[in-house]
Design an enzyme around this catalytic site. Structure first.
Site, PDB file in Angstrom:
ATOM      1  N   LYS A 198       0.863  -1.697   0.277  1.00 22.41           N
ATOM      2  CA  LYS A 198      -0.111  -0.429  -0.448  1.00 22.41           C
ATOM      3  C   LYS A 198       0.909   0.638   0.283  1.00 22.41           C
ATOM      4  CE  LYS A 198      -3.419   2.477   2.616  1.00 22.41           C
ATOM      5  NZ  LYS A 198      -4.718   2.215   3.383  1.00 22.41           N
ATOM      6  N   LYS A 251      -2.492  -1.919  -3.685  1.00 29.25           N
ATOM      7  CA  LYS A 251      -2.691  -0.219  -3.580  1.00 29.25           C
ATOM      8  C   LYS A 251      -2.716   0.763  -3.958  1.00 29.25           C
ATOM      9  CE  LYS A 251      -5.768   2.272  -0.235  1.00 29.25           C
ATOM     10  NZ  LYS A 251      -6.443   1.965   1.236  1.00 29.25           N
TER      11      LYS A 251
END
Ligand SMILES: NCC[C@H](CC(=O)O)[C@@H](CN)CCC(=O)O
Ligand SMILES: [Zn+2]
Length: 328
Positions: A198, A251
């Protein structure tokens, strides 16, 4: 022309073009991010996220019922408490009367076939807006943060979540959560989906506006990965796989397709999720509104790139549209 030069015969027909895809989007690959607020009767649209709203638990039947009929199979819950008292440890995160735990219980009761994932983080519940607990100097205090994240995750699992997904990025939280689930007798009843890679992306703005989760000071660059950090992402994916993650997530998605490929290589025996985040969603809408492209075509083109990179699970705010588009 040399025989080997002719490729067009393999895709001259629409059906033959479908066969060229190694993996095609299906409804079961879609996980719908939804925002749950603590006003039980709320339905408040989110201006920065076209078509998205903050929902109270009393509105979930009307909201999700039609989507379940169209084939919705999984959601990921984000709590957006507006009335609670936030503090340094994110106490409201696992309040039994808080929006997430109430929504888990309501959805389990209303839609027993729907798979319920819960985002696990503290930023929506801390008075400083960071994803973990802080030292006196305002830096992240990692060890107690991972322990607090694990406590929240286990409480969501106890409430009936099928999956917990820690988006905090604290070091060691996967091991802490897995240990907590096992100790609670839930190690074999709750999936651990790690936001492993992420990044500290510019694409979270609409979400932060929707969730009121921007940090009160500084930024998240000391715990979310630097966008240039391919090696760090590979190390985080391997670490989380070793610590017990059941699903690996990347992400955001579109600017990180190479990382999705790394995840598919490094965690080839696990499902690979990617999150088409709020800024990606808003960007695609903005381009369509500007007449640059057709919305449906671009939504499919971006998701097809994620599937091509190796994703097998797509978190996207386009889920309601895809449920219709996949029927067409
Ligand atoms: N826990 C962090 C929330 C976070 C990113 C951020 O605000 O830093 C994401 C939710 N998991 C944002 C998702 C999105 O932008 O759609
Ligand atoms: Zn957070």
């Amino acid at each position: 022309m040399d025989i080997s030069s002719v490729l067009q015969g393999g895709y001259h027909h629409p059906l033959a073009r479908k066969w060229q895809a190694q993996r095609q989007l299906t409804k079961s690959m879609l996980m719908y991010p939804i925002f749950i607020t603590d006003d039980p009767d709320a339905c408040v649209s989110i201006s920065s996220l076209p078509g998205q709203s903050r929902w109270g638990v009393n509105k979930l039947e009307a909201f999700l019922g039609p989507l379940v009929k169209k084939g919705l199979q999984s959601v990921i819950l984000f709590g957006v408490p507006l009335k609670c008292t936030k503090d340094g440890r994110g106490t409201p995160a696992d309040d039994p009367s808080g929006p997430v735990i109430l929504a888990i219980q309501k959805i389990r009761q209303l839609f027993p076939t729907v798979y319920i994932a819960c985002d696990v983080c503290l930023c929506e519940y801390t008075d400083h807006g960071h994803c973990g607990l802080l030292n006196n100097d305002g830096t992240i205090n990692n060890t107690p943060s991972a322990a607090r994240i694990a406590e929240v995750a286990v409480n969501y699992a106890k409430a009936g979540a099928h999956c917990v997904a820690p988006s905090d990025m604290m070091d060691g939280r996967i091991k802490a959560i897995k240990r907590g689930l096992i100790d609670a007798g839930l190690g074999n009843k709750c999936t651990l989906m790690s936001y492993s890679a992420k990044f500290a992306s510019a694409l979270y703005g609409p979400f932060r506006e929707a969730a009121g989760s921007a940090p009160s000071h500084g930024d998240r660059k000391c715990y979310q990965l630097p966008p240039s950090g391919k090696g760090l992402a590979r190390r985080a994916i391997q670490r989380d796989t070793a610590e017990g993650a059941d699903i690996i997530m990347v992400k955001p998605a579109l600017p990180y397709l190479d990382i999705i490929g790394d995840a598919a290589e490094l965690a080839k025996d696990l499902p690979i999720a990617c999150y088409q985040v709020s800024g990606e969603f808003a960007m695609i809408h903005a381009g369509a509104n500007a007449g640059v492209y057709d919305l449906r075509t671009m939504a499919f083109e971006t998701v097809d790139s994620m599937l091509r990179a190796g994703a097998t699970l797509i978190l996207t705010y386009f889920t309601p549209e895809f449920l219709d588009w996949l029927e067409a």
